[in-house]
Design an enzyme around this catalytic site. Structure first.
Site, PDB file in Angstrom:
ATOM      1  N   CYS A  67       0.838  -1.203   0.000  1.00 32.65           N
ATOM      2  CA  CYS A  67       0.000   0.000   0.000  1.00 32.65           C
ATOM      3  C   CYS A  67       0.867   1.245   0.000  1.00 32.65           C
ATOM      4  O   CYS A  67       1.969   1.240   0.545  1.00 32.65           O
ATOM      5  CB  CYS A  67      -0.848   0.079   1.263  1.00 32.65           C
ATOM      6  SG  CYS A  67      -1.700  -1.400   1.714  1.00 32.65           S
ATOM      7  N   ASP A  68       0.334   2.297  -0.551  1.00 34.78           N
ATOM      8  CA  ASP A  68       0.971   3.594  -0.416  1.00 34.78           C
ATOM      9  C   ASP A  68      -0.095   4.657  -0.659  1.00 34.78           C
ATOM     10  O   ASP A  68      -1.112   4.395  -1.313  1.00 34.78           O
ATOM     11  CB  ASP A  68       2.125   3.789  -1.402  1.00 34.78           C
ATOM     12  CG  ASP A  68       3.011   4.952  -0.993  1.00 34.78           C
ATOM     13  OD1 ASP A  68       3.773   4.778  -0.016  1.00 34.78           O
ATOM     14  OD2 ASP A  68       2.908   6.016  -1.607  1.00 34.78           O
ATOM     15  N   GLN A  69       0.145   5.832  -0.123  1.00 33.72           N
ATOM     16  CA  GLN A  69      -0.802   6.924  -0.278  1.00 33.72           C
ATOM     17  C   GLN A  69      -0.039   8.211  -0.568  1.00 33.72           C
ATOM     18  O   GLN A  69       0.966   8.505   0.082  1.00 33.72           O
ATOM     19  CB  GLN A  69      -1.632   7.094   0.988  1.00 33.72           C
ATOM     20  CG  GLN A  69      -2.713   8.148   0.865  1.00 33.72           C
ATOM     21  CD  GLN A  69      -3.505   8.274   2.147  1.00 33.72           C
ATOM     22  OE1 GLN A  69      -2.986   8.748   3.143  1.00 33.72           O
ATOM     23  NE2 GLN A  69      -4.756   7.840   2.115  1.00 33.72           N
ATOM     24  N   ALA A 104      -3.115   3.711  -3.103  1.00 36.45           N
ATOM     25  CA  ALA A 104      -2.831   2.608  -4.017  1.00 36.45           C
ATOM     26  C   ALA A 104      -2.636   1.334  -3.213  1.00 36.45           C
ATOM     27  O   ALA A 104      -2.128   1.355  -2.095  1.00 36.45           O
ATOM     28  CB  ALA A 104      -1.584   2.904  -4.834  1.00 36.45           C
TER      29      ALA A 104
END
Length: 191
Positions: A67-69, A104
């Site tokens: 995950c990443d933001q 994401a």
């Protein structure tokens, strides 16, 4: 299959616990620097994939969630502030304005090489905050590890005038609605 969350975020861990599936959380060590001229949703997706692949290199038998933001204000990416001064600057820029949080996620089956990805945007309109309100919030919550300097799942909700998106969990950094679909595609049923 083993389920691994490729993240050091306690907030993502708490979200994944809601699904009541056994999992491990392992922090991937990757460079999170955006590439020049990279769109925020592309940065978030590239990093989510890199995190999942990094953990899959060691755990060949797992389903790995990366995950990443990345938060975006106009054409400027807002990352984690890390310091109080940076958080003050971010919140001052964001007051009275809309910020798009691009969350994401990728589910990578290390055994088969199958990768599913999604980028889920979430739109947040911030209140017109005074400098004193910003300072008071930051002293109470200290959200220095959060993109955009605010935690909606805590006191940060007081900074927000309105929110819009398909999955409120995306704002915290793990779009659970999409993740459930991805897990089902890999034969993992939540209920």
């Amino acid at each position: 299959m083993r389920l691994i969350l490729a993240s050091s975020s306690i907030y993502r861990r708490e979200l994944l616990e809601r699904l009541q599936l056994p999992f491990e959380a392992i922090a991937p060590e990757i460079d999170e620097t955006p590439l020049p001229h990279e769109r925020p949703e592309h940065t978030a997706l590239r990093l989510a994939q890199a995190k999942a692949r990094k953990i899959a290199e060691i755990h060949h038998d797992a389903l790995v969630i990366g995950c990443d933001q990345v938060a975006m204000l106009d054409h400027q990416q807002l990352g984690k502030p890390y310091t109080h001064d940076n958080a003050v600057k971010q919140l001052r820029c964001m007051r009275g304005r809309e910020v798009v949080f691009h969350s994401a996620m990728c589910l990578y089956n290390a055994a088969t090489g199958q990768m599913q990805t999604a980028v889920v945007p979430y739109y947040v309109h911030f209140r017109m905050l005074s400098d004193a309100q910003i300072e008071q919030y930051l002293l109470k919550e200290q959200p220095y590890q959060c993109a955009g300097s605010a935690k909606s799942e805590g006191l940060g909700i007081a900074l927000i005038a309105s929110m819009q998106g398909e999955d409120p969990n995306a704002l915290i950094g793990l779009p659970l609605i999409r993740l459930i679909d991805m897990l089902q595609h890999e034969g993992v049923n939540v209920i």
